[in-house]
Motif scaffolding. Structure first.
Motif, short mmCIF file in Angstrom:
data_model
loop_
_atom_site.label_atom_id
_atom_site.label_comp_id
_atom_site.label_asym_id
_atom_site.label_seq_id
_atom_site.Cartn_x
_atom_site.Cartn_y
_atom_site.Cartn_z
N VAL A 1 -38.74 -8.55 -7.67
CA VAL A 1 -37.42 -8.61 -8.36
C VAL A 1 -36.57 -7.82 -7.32
CG1 VAL A 1 -37.72 -9.08 -10.72
CG2 VAL A 1 -37.28 -6.63 -9.94
N VAL A 2 -35.26 -8.05 -7.05
CA VAL A 2 -34.22 -7.47 -6.27
C VAL A 2 -33.04 -7.34 -6.81
CG1 VAL A 2 -33.30 -7.26 -3.99
CG2 VAL A 2 -35.66 -8.12 -4.14
N ALA A 3 -32.25 -6.13 -7.09
CA ALA A 3 -31.02 -6.18 -7.39
C ALA A 3 -30.20 -6.15 -6.35
CB ALA A 3 -31.05 -4.89 -8.31
N MET A 4 -29.03 -6.76 -6.60
CA MET A 4 -28.00 -7.02 -5.45
C MET A 4 -26.74 -7.01 -6.05
SD MET A 4 -29.33 -9.92 -2.66
CE MET A 4 -27.58 -9.90 -1.86
N LYS A 5 -25.60 -6.23 -5.61
CA LYS A 5 -24.36 -6.26 -6.39
C LYS A 5 -23.92 -7.43 -6.23
CE LYS A 5 -20.11 -3.45 -5.68
NZ LYS A 5 -20.23 -2.86 -7.20
N LEU A 6 -23.07 -7.88 -7.42
CA LEU A 6 -22.18 -9.12 -7.60
C LEU A 6 -21.53 -8.90 -9.01
CD1 LEU A 6 -21.48 -12.04 -6.98
CD2 LEU A 6 -23.67 -12.62 -8.48
N ASP A 7 -20.22 -9.00 -8.54
CA ASP A 7 -19.35 -8.98 -9.88
C ASP A 7 -18.59 -10.45 -9.61
OD1 ASP A 7 -17.17 -8.85 -11.39
OD2 ASP A 7 -16.42 -7.21 -10.75
N VAL A 8 -18.81 -11.41 -10.49
CA VAL A 8 -18.40 -12.64 -10.64
C VAL A 8 -16.63 -12.79 -10.82
CG1 VAL A 8 -20.85 -13.71 -10.95
CG2 VAL A 8 -19.13 -13.33 -12.87
N SER B 1 -16.36 -10.24 -3.97
CA SER B 1 -17.67 -9.95 -4.30
C SER B 1 -18.65 -11.01 -4.29
CB SER B 1 -17.56 -9.06 -5.59
OG SER B 1 -19.14 -8.97 -6.02
N ILE B 2 -18.24 -12.28 -4.83
CA ILE B 2 -18.88 -13.32 -4.51
C ILE B 2 -19.32 -13.65 -2.90
CG2 ILE B 2 -18.93 -15.82 -5.05
CD1 ILE B 2 -17.38 -15.22 -7.69
N ASN B 3 -18.00 -13.71 -2.37
CA ASN B 3 -18.39 -13.94 -0.83
C ASN B 3 -19.29 -13.13 -0.26
OD1 ASN B 3 -16.51 -16.13 -1.36
ND2 ASN B 3 -14.81 -14.81 -0.27
N GLU B 4 -19.20 -11.82 -0.56
CA GLU B 4 -20.06 -10.71 0.28
C GLU B 4 -21.51 -10.95 -0.37
OE1 GLU B 4 -16.76 -7.14 0.83
OE2 GLU B 4 -18.18 -7.15 -0.99
N GLY C 1 -28.33 -10.46 -9.89
CA GLY C 1 -26.99 -10.24 -9.63
C GLY C 1 -26.28 -9.56 -10.57
N MET C 2 -25.85 -8.27 -10.27
CA MET C 2 -25.03 -7.38 -11.26
C MET C 2 -24.18 -6.68 -10.68
SD MET C 2 -28.34 -4.82 -11.71
CE MET C 2 -29.36 -5.99 -12.03
N ARG C 3 -22.94 -6.14 -11.46
CA ARG C 3 -22.01 -5.11 -10.90
C ARG C 3 -22.36 -3.87 -10.50
NH1 ARG C 3 -17.70 -5.76 -15.83
NH2 ARG C 3 -19.50 -5.41 -17.02
N ASN C 4 -23.20 -3.05 -11.27
CA ASN C 4 -23.59 -1.89 -10.75
C ASN C 4 -25.11 -1.72 -10.65
OD1 ASN C 4 -21.04 -0.49 -10.96
ND2 ASN C 4 -21.07 -1.27 -13.18
N PRO C 5 -25.72 -2.01 -9.52
CA PRO C 5 -27.36 -2.11 -9.43
C PRO C 5 -27.64 -0.39 -9.40
CG PRO C 5 -26.40 -3.30 -7.67
CD PRO C 5 -25.05 -2.73 -8.49
N GLU C 6 -26.85 0.38 -9.09
CA GLU C 6 -27.42 1.70 -9.11
C GLU C 6 -27.72 2.03 -10.76
OE1 GLU C 6 -24.58 0.77 -8.10
OE2 GLU C 6 -25.05 0.78 -5.92
N LYS C 7 -26.80 1.80 -11.61
CA LYS C 7 -26.85 2.02 -13.03
C LYS C 7 -28.12 1.53 -13.50
CE LYS C 7 -21.99 3.45 -14.19
NZ LYS C 7 -20.94 2.98 -14.90
N ALA C 8 -28.49 0.14 -13.21
CA ALA C 8 -29.59 -0.37 -13.76
C ALA C 8 -30.95 -0.15 -13.16
CB ALA C 8 -29.37 -1.92 -13.56
N GLN C 9 -31.08 0.78 -12.16
CA GLN C 9 -32.16 1.00 -11.63
C GLN C 9 -33.38 1.29 -12.50
OE1 GLN C 9 -32.23 0.99 -8.21
NE2 GLN C 9 -34.31 0.92 -8.50
N LYS C 10 -33.22 1.72 -13.91
CA LYS C 10 -34.45 2.19 -14.42
C LYS C 10 -34.93 0.75 -15.05
CE LYS C 10 -35.39 4.32 -18.90
NZ LYS C 10 -34.99 5.25 -20.09
N GLN C 11 -33.83 -0.19 -15.48
CA GLN C 11 -34.46 -1.51 -15.60
C GLN C 11 -35.13 -2.16 -14.59
OE1 GLN C 11 -31.53 -0.03 -16.27
NE2 GLN C 11 -30.25 -1.33 -17.87
N ILE C 12 -34.67 -2.13 -13.56
CA ILE C 12 -35.51 -2.67 -12.25
C ILE C 12 -36.82 -2.05 -12.00
CG2 ILE C 12 -35.36 -3.24 -9.76
CD1 ILE C 12 -33.06 -4.46 -11.49
#
Length: 236
Positions: free
Chosen positions: A53-60, A65-68, A32-43
């Motif tokens: 591993v799968v990146a999903m958008k989540l801003d706690v 965002s939590i509900n979605e 879970g992360m706020r900006n999966p697009e920006k973390a694509q290199k790390q993924i």
């Protein structure tokens, strides 16, 4: 069925390292992360190691965002073995940091609580029932020794209070699951060399995630409702 873990704040630091370590142990890890697009290199780096591993958008810090996230996760997977509430902020320096508590702004406290305490609380509310339905789960709240009432010092009031409150979140959910194989614990990783901890910290990231991994992989009958560092119980 493959074991499944959720790690918040997973784009860097302890969250990224925890995600990698759990994936190496055979878990499918939802990062879970706020900006999966920006973390694509790390993924991509993790996927090149053949890690699941799968990146999903989540801003706690955002209830929407939590509900979605929770709804999308439930639709896609429907079960979960591990939740690591790692995402957090440390912004007291904006008010002068290690200074008098009288300089701490209410806005700093509110923002810190929203991310460090309310976010994990709301996400756990959504994920916890899935664990109960499966009769198994491990919830790890990444706390801090700075939240220990038994060793409370001056400065960094917002961060300290948010982590003390996070320990309360641990206790109330642990009590809710009493007698079940859903274990909920707070973990202090220590002062770790991350973007948050800074390079002056005295622990490596590998040392920092040791206790997180321990709590995430506890056997049935393991401790719950506790506060630990490196697998050893510490005072609240």
């Amino acid at each position: 069925m493959k074991k499944l873990a959720i790690v918040t704040g997973a784009s860097r630091g302890l969250g990224y390292a925890t995600s990698e370590a759990l994936a190496q142990k055979g878990y499918k890890v939802i990062m879970g992360m706020r900006n999966p697009e920006k973390a694509q290199k790390q993924i991509n780096t993790l996927k090149m190691k053949d890690l699941d591993v799968v990146a999903m958008k989540l801003d706690v810090s955002q209830e929407k965002s939590i509900n979605e996230f929770a709804e999308a996760f439930r639709r896609e997977y429907g079960y979960v073995d591990v939740l690591v509430n790692n995402a957090g902020i440390f912004i007291d320096d904006e008010d002068g940091g290690n200074s008098s508590v009288f300089k701490t702004k209410s806005s700093t406290i509110q923002k810190t609580f929203t991310t460090n305490t309310l976010g994990p609380f709301l996400l756990t509310q959504k994920i916890f029932p899935m664990m109960q339905a499966e009769g198994h789960g491990r919830i790890v709240n990444v706390s801090s020794g700075m939240g220990q009432l038994s060793d409370m010092n001056r400065g960094y009031a917002a961060y300290r209070m948010s982590k003390t409150a996070l320990n309360v979140v641990t206790r109330v959910f642990a009590e809710e699951a009493k007698g079940e194989d859903v274990l909920v614990n707070s973990i202090c990783p220590g002062w770790v060399k991350t973007d948050m901890g800074g390079q002056g910290a005295d622990r490596s990231i590998d040392q920092g995630i040791k206790g997180i991994l321990w709590a995430a992989t506890l056997p049935k009958g393991g401790p719950t409702g506790g506060f630990f560092r490196d697998g050893e119980r510490i005072e609240w």
